[in-house]
Design a protein around this motif. Structure first.
Motif, mmCIF file in Angstrom:
data_model
loop_
_atom_site.group_PDB
_atom_site.id
_atom_site.type_symbol
_atom_site.label_atom_id
_atom_site.label_comp_id
_atom_site.label_asym_id
_atom_site.label_seq_id
_atom_site.Cartn_x
_atom_site.Cartn_y
_atom_site.Cartn_z
ATOM 1 N N VAL A 7 0.798 -1.277 0.071
ATOM 2 C CA VAL A 7 0.114 -0.208 -0.103
ATOM 3 C C VAL A 7 0.835 1.057 -0.046
ATOM 4 O O VAL A 7 0.180 2.401 -0.163
ATOM 5 C CB VAL A 7 -0.958 0.136 1.154
ATOM 6 C CG1 VAL A 7 -1.814 -1.076 1.058
ATOM 7 C CG2 VAL A 7 -0.220 -0.012 2.617
ATOM 8 N N ALA A 8 2.127 1.099 0.050
ATOM 9 C CA ALA A 8 2.992 2.334 0.273
ATOM 10 C C ALA A 8 4.406 2.167 -0.225
ATOM 11 O O ALA A 8 4.949 1.081 -0.635
ATOM 12 C CB ALA A 8 2.795 2.876 1.637
ATOM 13 N N ASN A 75 4.568 7.857 0.127
ATOM 14 C CA ASN A 75 3.437 7.813 -0.928
ATOM 15 C C ASN A 75 2.836 6.488 -0.621
ATOM 16 O O ASN A 75 3.149 5.285 -0.669
ATOM 17 C CB ASN A 75 4.210 7.717 -2.085
ATOM 18 C CG ASN A 75 3.167 7.857 -3.278
ATOM 19 O OD1 ASN A 75 1.877 7.910 -3.009
ATOM 20 N ND2 ASN A 75 3.732 8.166 -4.529
ATOM 21 N N MET A 76 1.292 6.619 -0.274
ATOM 22 C CA MET A 76 0.636 5.530 0.231
ATOM 23 C C MET A 76 -0.680 5.797 -0.354
ATOM 24 O O MET A 76 -1.007 6.784 -1.214
ATOM 25 C CB MET A 76 0.481 5.451 1.587
ATOM 26 C CG MET A 76 -0.377 6.507 2.304
ATOM 27 S SD MET A 76 -0.478 6.395 3.977
ATOM 28 C CE MET A 76 0.465 7.643 4.574
ATOM 29 N N LEU A 77 -1.394 4.385 -0.586
ATOM 30 C CA LEU A 77 -2.869 4.670 -1.161
ATOM 31 C C LEU A 77 -3.855 5.537 -0.261
ATOM 32 O O LEU A 77 -3.469 5.659 0.667
ATOM 33 C CB LEU A 77 -3.345 2.991 -1.004
ATOM 34 C CG LEU A 77 -2.575 2.064 -1.971
ATOM 35 C CD1 LEU A 77 -3.462 0.687 -1.801
ATOM 36 C CD2 LEU A 77 -2.758 2.610 -3.383
ATOM 37 N N ASP A 78 -4.905 5.985 -1.060
ATOM 38 C CA ASP A 78 -5.666 7.233 -0.492
ATOM 39 C C ASP A 78 -6.392 6.422 0.577
ATOM 40 O O ASP A 78 -6.523 7.510 1.526
ATOM 41 C CB ASP A 78 -6.459 7.354 -1.571
ATOM 42 C CG ASP A 78 -6.058 8.548 -2.628
ATOM 43 O OD1 ASP A 78 -4.870 9.152 -2.385
ATOM 44 O OD2 ASP A 78 -6.677 8.520 -3.793
ATOM 45 N N ASN A 79 -6.770 5.471 0.667
ATOM 46 C CA ASN A 79 -7.596 4.952 1.963
ATOM 47 C C ASN A 79 -6.840 4.331 3.238
ATOM 48 O O ASN A 79 -7.331 3.531 3.740
ATOM 49 C CB ASN A 79 -8.600 4.083 1.406
ATOM 50 C CG ASN A 79 -8.126 2.776 0.780
ATOM 51 O OD1 ASN A 79 -7.216 2.782 0.188
ATOM 52 N ND2 ASN A 79 -8.953 1.705 0.800
ATOM 53 N N SER A 107 -2.431 10.110 3.776
ATOM 54 C CA SER A 107 -1.968 9.835 2.359
ATOM 55 C C SER A 107 -1.709 11.293 1.625
ATOM 56 O O SER A 107 -0.791 11.424 0.987
ATOM 57 C CB SER A 107 -3.204 9.308 1.704
ATOM 58 O OG SER A 107 -4.108 9.832 1.335
ATOM 59 N N ASP A 108 -2.484 12.461 1.647
ATOM 60 C CA ASP A 108 -2.213 13.511 1.065
ATOM 61 C C ASP A 108 -1.029 14.418 1.470
ATOM 62 O O ASP A 108 -0.636 15.663 0.792
ATOM 63 C CB ASP A 108 -3.632 14.492 0.952
ATOM 64 C CG ASP A 108 -4.217 14.893 2.318
ATOM 65 O OD1 ASP A 108 -3.683 14.435 3.348
ATOM 66 O OD2 ASP A 108 -5.207 15.465 2.054
#
Length: 169
Positions: A7-8, A75-79, A107-108
């Motif tokens: 995921v990241a 840097n990871m997935l949005d959820n 994540s942002d």
């Protein structure tokens, strides 16, 4: 064998960003610290936490606090969210505390002007008079990725730019 969802990705911030994190060291000293930064890793295949390593020697007397620029971004997935905790052994032996209790890296945050640079502010909260010494390259904090959901009526549209307190401005 468990097949974990990936995921990241951990990365270093730019040298330019890292240079802005210090005000009491020369550019040569800071560049040397930067070159030696280790990306977070899990210690064993059963570990949930990714160890963050001290970028320089840290010595804290009881009651002392330090703000540590890790030089790391993620840097990871949005959820997903990265939750940061002190390494459990340091908390148990020395009462090492993250000043915000649990660090939350959204994540942002990766897209912020500071490149999503992760800082840790830690305090030696020892009530036994124990001084903590963490050698450069030693794990001092761990991060765990957690998936999260949102409510059905969530309509957040704001875009982050910054860290500590930036989402409430």
């Amino acid at each position: 064998m468990v097949n974990f969802k990936r995921v990241a990705r951990f990365e270093k911030v730019s040298l330019e960003q890292f240079l802005q994190s210090f005000d009491n060291k020369s550019n040569e000293e800071i560049s040397s610290i930067y070159n030696d930064i280790k990306l977070p890793l899990r210690a064993t295949k059963g570990s949930a936490g990714y160890d963050f390593y001290a970028p320089f020697d840290i010595s804290l007397k009881p009651g002392q606090t330090i703000k540590i620029p890790t030089g790391i971004r993620v840097n990871m997935l949005d959820n997903y969210v990265l939750k940061l905790y002190p390494r459990s052994g340091l908390g148990f032996k020395y009462r090492l505390q993250l000043n915000n209790t649990v660090g939350i890296i959204d994540s942002d945050y990766y897209y912020s002007d500071n490149e999503g640079h992760i800082f840790a502010k830690i305090t030696n909260d020892s009530n036994e008079g124990k001084e903590i010494f963490i050698a450069k390259g030693t794990g001092f904090m761990q991060g765990i990725f957690v998936e999260y959901g949102i409510t059905y009526d969530d309509d957040a549209t704001e875009i982050r730019n910054g860290g500590f307190g930036s989402t409430t401005k």
